[in-house]
Scaffold this active site. Structure first.
Site, mmCIF file in Angstrom:
data_model
loop_
_atom_site.group_PDB
_atom_site.id
_atom_site.type_symbol
_atom_site.label_atom_id
_atom_site.label_comp_id
_atom_site.label_asym_id
_atom_site.label_seq_id
_atom_site.Cartn_x
_atom_site.Cartn_y
_atom_site.Cartn_z
ATOM 1 N N HIS A 34 8.250 89.837 -19.272
ATOM 2 C CA HIS A 34 8.136 89.233 -17.737
ATOM 3 C C HIS A 34 9.451 89.318 -17.065
ATOM 4 O O HIS A 34 9.829 89.563 -15.924
ATOM 5 C CB HIS A 34 7.528 87.792 -17.931
ATOM 6 N N HIS A 81 2.045 85.255 -9.903
ATOM 7 C CA HIS A 81 1.910 84.121 -10.686
ATOM 8 C C HIS A 81 0.452 83.976 -11.083
ATOM 9 O O HIS A 81 -0.111 83.306 -10.819
ATOM 10 C CB HIS A 81 2.280 82.931 -9.842
#
Length: 712
Positions: A34, A81
């Site tokens: 990430h 998200h």
């Protein structure tokens, strides 16, 4: 939290000792997929990110692009998200909005517009509807409370998002004066580091690591602590406080607290400046008792910023925090040494900041080519086929979604949601700013490379249909588990396709986000390259999408209608609905010249209406243009079903009082086909060979209202 054995060996070699528990956790988060883009970074060099208009490209919290006047800048940013929105759809989506807005603030910009691109499983499934409703509510709540309009975006439903939805949010910010620009590069040893905003709690711990793993069967319960909890009212205060800090020239550099919390923001800030820091974790203002060093360091509590401040300005910064009822803690200072964190007198982190941020090795992963597509098209009558695509949730009206958003706050929105692209009035620069965002999983599932080229062309066509020419773009590259060669092969093809078309269209891709490991027990998602594109024009006016009822109807850029290629239904909503397959449509040969010409046509005096042709094909486009007061009579030469339902991007329906002017603008660039006339009938009549269909505006509205009827 633990490091992989190979990473642990690298850290030990660099430090010359075993890492502390806090260092292990920090490396585990900052070296995660990430944060470090270990699997995707080797691919990202395919994008061209430079141009005269580009002030700051990839690598900062948001990109900065100059508008045509050269004195007004905008920021562009996008983030995902995804995993948090599966576990907790309301807070997951809401904090996605909050994060991208703070990325905007950290550049010294004021947020002026949001776009959300959302992807869910089959709409008929109860769980998909639960996630859909929660995500839209979260975006609506946060965006409305902070006073930033959500003006455009997309919604798509596809079986392969069932176990892993996607929530991609883009933001535009405005910098009125180049002197207000701030970056995330620490400037000078001796300056103070100030944690500004809400107090730190235990929410969001390990969020970066959580986003770098496949979702498990029990993710909704087990991973809930990794999801942040947002407070939009604090964010609104933070937005206004940020304006005062920038006005007072009180900030030397800034980074918002997102992935990996304080540890991520502060270490990245000093690393970009080739510097270090000394941070006292016990000085962080906290909202929960007895927090330990690791919790303080890695908490992803929202509405927080890390500022570099000159010592003589600290009291002024604290005074602004008090005025807005926000916290401000002097937590340390910038140094020319290592990145050091202490807690109650004990050193818990002592590492080189650059190694912490850039030391993760890249992954060298295998790819497999995508299987060839075989043609298999079920025999469905024309009227049934058109009703099928009109009533599909993918092509249905999204009014239920965007009516929940305050899309007119700040009084800039000249073209509202529901059109091809939004159009914002940037009066400071005297330009209209068009904004489009989205992707189509049917396209990229059918052909990752060609489908991604189509995504870029379709977003650019959305802008051109309103008279704007592309200025810059950011992307959110979503994929499944990259350790699976077929998944990584599809993701790699999607990256190349998107990059190739953006380069062809001369659109610099100035920043973005990568989200991998979007995989679950139900399987990987399709490669999903969301692209958010902005463009400019000299006015705030644009032709409407709805028919006027008095002009000729032309289709610009349709290769199949003009007999220049065979109609192909690959990637179409029709084939998705009837479980068929086909090759992807051929794209225009000169897409850059086409986009420029379409933008010219949109602003011609005789142009009465324009509408991009894409999802659902020409059938859905024409149906969307019909109103109770204006209809159309259309005649096609060829197989009506194929011509109406194929989804070649780069096409625009134009209603015009001056058809010769349209043809002249496109001469030598792309075909222009006359298909009929607009009228006052309030219905759509289509004839082709032995097929014919007629449908009224009322019937169209009934078919296209499936989302509202299902959820209300």
């Amino acid at each position: 939290m633990s490091l992989a054995d190979s990473d642990h060996e690298l850290v030990v070699e660099e430090l010359g000792r075993e890492p502390s528990p806090a260092e292990v956790a920090l490396f585990e988060n900052l070296w995660s997929e990430h944060c470090a883009y270990r699997s995707s970074r080797p691919l990202l060099g395919a994008f061209e990110s430079e141009g005269e208009q580009v002030v700051i490209g990839p690598g900062d919290d948001a990109a900065v692009v100059a508008l045509p006047d050269g004195e007004t800048y905008i920021t562009l940013g996008i983030e995902s998200h995804n995993h948090p929105s599966y576990v907790d759809p309301f807070d997951g989506a809401a904090t996605g909005v909050g994060g991208i807005v703070r990325d905007t603030l950290s550049m010294g910009a004021y947020p002026i517009a949001l776009a959300d691109s959302l992807y869910f499983g089959d709409f008929e499934r109860e769980h998909s509807q639960y996630l859909f409703e929660g995500v839209v509510e979260g975006i609506s709540h946060y965006g409305n409370c902070i006073g930033v309009p959500t003006v455009t975006g997309s919604v798509a439903f596809h079986d392969d998002y069932e176990g892993n939805p996607l929530v991609n949010v883009a933001c535009i910010g405005l910098i009125r004066d180049p002197e207000r620009l701030v970056t995330a590069e620490a400037q000078q040893p001796g300056n103070k580091l100030v944690l500004f905003g809400s107090a730190t709690g235990r929410d969001g711990l390990g969020g970066a690591s959580f986003a770098s793993e496949d979702l498990g069967e029990d993710a909704e319960v087990e991973d809930r602590p990794a999801v942040q909890v947002g407070d939009p009212y604090s964010e609104k205060l933070l937005i206004e406080a940020s304006e005062q800090l920038i006005d007072g020239d009180l900030v030397e550099s800034a980074r918002d607290l997102g992935a990996a919390g304080l540890g991520g923001a502060s270490s990245e800030l000093v690393a970009k400046g080739g510097l270090g820091a000394e941070i006292r974790l016990e000085d962080v203002h906290q909202r929960e008792p007895n927090m330990n060093a690791l919790e303080i360091l890695l908490s992803e509590s929202q509405e927080r910023m890390c500022y570099e401040v000159r010592p003589e300005n600290v009291e002024k910064v604290e005074a602004i925090a008090d005025r807005y009822d926000l916290g401000a803690s002097v937590i340390g200072e910038v140094t020319d040494g290592n990145y050091v964190c202490t807690f109650e007198g004990e050193t818990v982190v002592d590492v080189d900041a650059e190694f912490l941020g850039e030391g993760a090795p890249m992954n060298d992963l295998a790819t497999e080519p995508q299987p060839a597509i075989e043609r298999e098209i079920p025999d469905v009558a024309l009227s049934e086929a058109i009703e099928t695509v009109l009533s599909s949730p993918n092509t249905a009206s999204k009014r239920w979604v965007y009516r929940q958003y305050d899309h007119e706050v700040q009084l800039r929105t000249a073209v509202r949601p529901g059109d091809d692209s939004a159009l914002l009035a940037v009066r400071e620069a005297g330009v209209g700013l068009a904004f489009s965002s989205g992707a189509d999983p049917n396209w990229t599932d059918a052909n990752p490379y060609e489908g991604s080229r189509a995504v870029a062309l379709e977003n650019a066509t959305n802008l051109a249909a309103k008279g704007a020419r592309p200025l810059a773009a950011v992307d959110c590259l979503n994929g499944g588990n990259p350790e699976k060669p077929d998944v990584y092969g599809g993701f790699s093809d999607a990256v190349d396709g998107l990059a190739d078309m953006c380069a062809t269209l001369d659109i610099p891709v100035v920043g973005g986000n990568v989200s991998l490991y979007n995989d679950s027990p139900s399987g990987p998602i399709p490669p999903t390259p969301t692209l958010a594109v902005v463009g400019t024009k000299d006015s705030y006016d644009a032709p409407t999408l709805s028919l006027d009822g008095a002009g000729e109807l032309l289709v610009v850029g349709d290769l199949a209608l003009a007999g220049q290629s065979e109609p192909r239904l690959g990637g179409s909503e029709f084939l998705a609905a009837v479980d068929g397959s086909d090759r992807f449509p051929e794209l225009p040969a000169e897409p850059g010249a086409l986009i420029d010409a379409v933008a010219t046509v949109a602003d011609l005096e005789g142009t009465l209406a324009t509408h991009d042709v894409s999802h659902g094909g020409l059938a859905v486009t024409l149906a969307e243009m019909v109103t109770e007061d204006a209809g159309a009579t259309v005649t096609l030469d060829g197989d009506a079903r194929s011509l109406l339902l194929q989804e070649q991007p780069g096409r625009v329906v134009v209603e015009t009082a001056e058809p010769d002017a349209v043809k002249e603008a496109l001469e030598g660039i792309a075909p222009v086909t006359e298909i009929g006339t607009a009228d006052s009938s309030g219905s759509l009549t289509i004839s082709a060979e032995s097929d014919a269909v007629e449908i009224t505006a009322e019937e169209i509205a009934e078919h296209r209202d499936v989302i509202r009827e299902t959820l209300e």
